[in-house]
Design an enzyme around this catalytic site. Structure first.
Site, PDB file in Angstrom:
ATOM      1  N   GLU A 267       0.884  -1.165   0.000  1.00  0.00           N
ATOM      2  CA  GLU A 267       0.000   0.000   0.000  1.00  0.00           C
ATOM      3  C   GLU A 267       0.918   1.209   0.000  1.00  0.00           C
ATOM      4  O   GLU A 267       1.723   1.384   0.917  1.00  0.00           O
ATOM      5  CB  GLU A 267      -0.890  -0.049   1.240  1.00  0.00           C
ATOM      6  CG  GLU A 267      -2.132   0.807   1.126  1.00  0.00           C
ATOM      7  CD  GLU A 267      -1.947   2.147   1.778  1.00  0.00           C
ATOM      8  OE1 GLU A 267      -1.714   3.111   1.010  1.00  0.00           O
ATOM      9  OE2 GLU A 267      -2.007   2.240   2.998  1.00  0.00           O
ATOM     10  N   CYS A 301      -1.203   8.840   3.223  1.00  0.00           N
ATOM     11  CA  CYS A 301      -1.207   8.536   1.798  1.00  0.00           C
ATOM     12  C   CYS A 301      -2.562   8.858   1.199  1.00  0.00           C
ATOM     13  O   CYS A 301      -2.691   9.029   0.002  1.00  0.00           O
ATOM     14  CB  CYS A 301      -0.816   7.086   1.554  1.00  0.00           C
ATOM     15  SG  CYS A 301      -1.868   5.954   2.398  1.00  0.00           S
TER      16      CYS A 301
HETATM   17  C1  UN1 Z   1      -1.438   5.747   4.905  1.00  0.00           C
HETATM   18  O1  UN1 Z   1      -1.491   6.947   5.100  1.00  0.00           O
HETATM   19  O2  UN1 Z   1      -0.337   5.187   4.801  1.00  0.00           O
HETATM   20  O3  UN1 Z   1      -7.873   6.640   5.198  1.00  0.00           O
HETATM   21  C2  UN1 Z   1      -2.623   4.877   4.770  1.00  0.00           C
HETATM   22  C3  UN1 Z   1      -6.882   7.040   5.802  1.00  0.00           C
HETATM   23  C4  UN1 Z   1      -5.879   6.051   6.308  1.00  0.00           C
HETATM   24  C5  UN1 Z   1      -4.659   6.101   5.438  1.00  0.00           C
HETATM   25  C6  UN1 Z   1      -3.670   5.056   5.775  1.00  0.00           C
HETATM   26  N1  UN1 Z   1      -6.433   4.731   6.343  1.00  0.00           N
HETATM   27  O4  UN1 Z   1      -6.679   8.220   5.997  1.00  0.00           O
END
Ligand code: UN1
Length: 510
Positions: A267, A301
């Site tokens: 991810e 992210c």
């Molecule tokens: C990350 O930032 O690495 O929806 C993923 C969201 C979080 C993001 C996680 N689940 O803001």
């Protein structure tokens, strides 16, 4: 937040490590490593401890411990594994206050973000426990021909390397580890070098939940430690969250192995967009844009990087967005009144500042926030820049920097093309009150998580399975119903029921 009104500073009860923290192998600290690296508080820049960097020998020991533990853990019933995980969720919640202070000191997280961390970590435990029971609790009978009994089941793969990021030092660390464990694998986990203490505490707490020693081993360090882990011949899968570049490097390392083909669950990043048309509700847009772009200092992210404003409302919207941004408090994350804290470290701050300087030189600055006074840590002022082409943003700036582009009435398709052309595909949002707009946009956008008339961050486990495609990752989605399957091998079993004189019950299947 109300429960914390009595707390002046969440860090009041913070206990730094009394000695350098070290790898945890078979439930014990492995203190043989010599090289150390400091643990830094992003708010003050101060060193509050250090860690022993795990050498390739230590990594090898950790993998061996995981291999030994797999002999038993890999054969436990899914229901039993689920029990450990739900007990562990309770323990994480009981230690909430401790994690608030850990998250503030080591990761620069505000209370709001720290609450979300613990909440999400516990949710991951309980959700994967449930999924393991549902999907691995027995064989699934399939409808085969007469005289044959066909079934299908999921089995653990073996040893998982879990490599997690600093921006969700508890939630993603726990999410990866508990998915692997729920599926019956054992783990060697390497947390980000910026946030190993939180992970160390989380692994120590696994003992209280009764997890057998060796099912989750911890190694500490930077790229070299990660490389030794990923390149180890005896791992059966890698689960990684972090940059696209690192995911590519892991992919290459796994591809270079001659042994079994090792899967990667990754991810990664995103150049996430939000499209706003002239029918959108301005107050809602302002609040959602600021939350999506600046919450967690933009270090998600999922965060908003590029905002497409329809030109006839763009000036008014921008004014409201700036007003909403100015109302957020940037400062010390351990103060419960703070909305947005520092960025993780100097390297992150320097990279963001270089991007901001370049944009400012090009005359693109629309708004710049202030950094808090009296704090010597890595605070990056939030910025808003305006771009002049729909596809002008090519790289992910991982912090509180928002880019805005104006689009004209007949340009919606071009906007969507520009969004897809980034090659990423993580989060995407649209704000509009036009009937059916979502139905038009959805099939045209490549994104894993699409949000309509709301902010684009903060996916909830089990409700908004999270993850993207393309440069954003491999899928499956964390906190979704297919996630555990990627941590598993599949087995199809066909039994000739006529072979035992037609009595299928004579054919014992373990
Ligand atoms: C990350 O930032 O690495 O929806 C993923 C969201 C979080 C993001 C996680 N689940 O803001």
């Amino acid at each position: 937040k109300p429960v914390l009104d009595h707390v002046a500073k969440v860090t009041a009860d913070f206990t730094p490590p009394s000695q350098p923290i070290a790898a945890i192998i078979n439930g014990k600290e492995e203190r043989g490593d010599k090289e150390t690296s400091p643990l830094l508080n992003p708010t003050t820049g101060e060193e509050f401890g250090s860690m022993l960097i795990s050498s390739p020998e230590t990594v090898d020991k950790a993998v061996k411990a995981a291999r030994d533990a797999f002999q038993t853990w890999g054969r436990t019933e899914a229901e039993d594994r689920a029990l450990y995980l739900t007990r562990y969720a309770d323990i994480l919640e009981q230690n909430m206050d401790r994690f608030f202070s850990l998250c503030a000191v080591e990761a620069g997280k505000t209370i709001d973000d720290a609450v979300a961390e613990v909440r999400e970590a516990a949710d991951f435990c309980r959700y994967y426990a449930l999924q393991a029971e549902k999907q691995m609790g027995g064989r699934i009978e399939l409808d085969g021909p007469t005289g044959q009994r066909d079934s299908w089941q999921l089995e653990p793969r073996g040893i998982f390397a879990c490599i997690s990021p600093w921006n969700f030092p508890l939630a993603i660390f726990i999410g990866q580890v508990t998915a692997a464990l729920a599926a019956g694998n054992t783990v060697v986990a390497k947390p980000a070098e910026q946030t190993p203490y939180i992970a160390h505490v989380a692994v120590e707490l696994m003992k209280q939940a009764g997890f057998p020693d060796g099912v989750c081993n911890l190694v500490l360090g930077e790229g070299e430690t990660g490389k030794a882990l990923v390149e180890h011949d005896d791992i059966n899968g890698v689960c990684f969250t972090g940059s696209t570049a690192t995911a590519h490097a892991i992919n290459r390392a796994l591809a270079a192995k001659d042994g079994p083909i090792t899967p990667l669950i990754a991810e990664t990043g995103g150049i996430n967009a939000l499209v706003v048309d002239s029918t959108a509700l301005p107050e809602q847009v302002a609040d959602d844009v600021v939350t999506s772009a600046f919450q967690s200092s933009g270090q998600r992210c999922s965060a908003l990087r590029i905002l497409y404003l329809q030109d006839d409302v763009a000036d008014d919207m921008l004014e409201m967005i700036i007003g909403a941004a100015e109302a957020r408090r940037f400062g010390d994350p351990s103060d419960p009144k703070t909305d947005i804290g520092p960025v993780i470290d100097k390297e992150a701050m320097d990279n963001l500042q270089a991007h901001a300087d370049k944009m400012e030189k090009q005359g693109r600055l629309v708004w710049k926030g202030k950094t808090p006074e009296g704090l010597s840590g890595t605070f990056m002022a939030p910025h808003i820049f305006e771009l002049d082409a729909l596809d002008a943003l090519k790289t992910e700036a991982f912090g509180p920097i928002l880019h805005v582009v104006r689009w004209k009435n007949d340009q919606l398709d071009q906007v969507l093309e520009a969004v897809n052309a980034t090659g990423y595909g993580l989060t995407f949002g649209i704000h509009s009150r036009i009937d059916g707009i979502a139905d038009y946009v959805l099939p045209r956008v490549k994104a894993g998580n699409i949000y309509v008339n709301r902010n684009i961050i903060g996916a909830i486990v089990g409700v908004q399975p999270f993850g993207g495609a393309g440069l954003s990752g491999t899928g499956p989605k964390a906190g979704g119903p297919n996630y555990l399957q990627r941590f598993c091998e599949e087995k199809a079993v066909s039994v000739n029921t006529a072979a035992a004189g037609g009595n299928a019950s004579l054919i014992a299947l373990a």
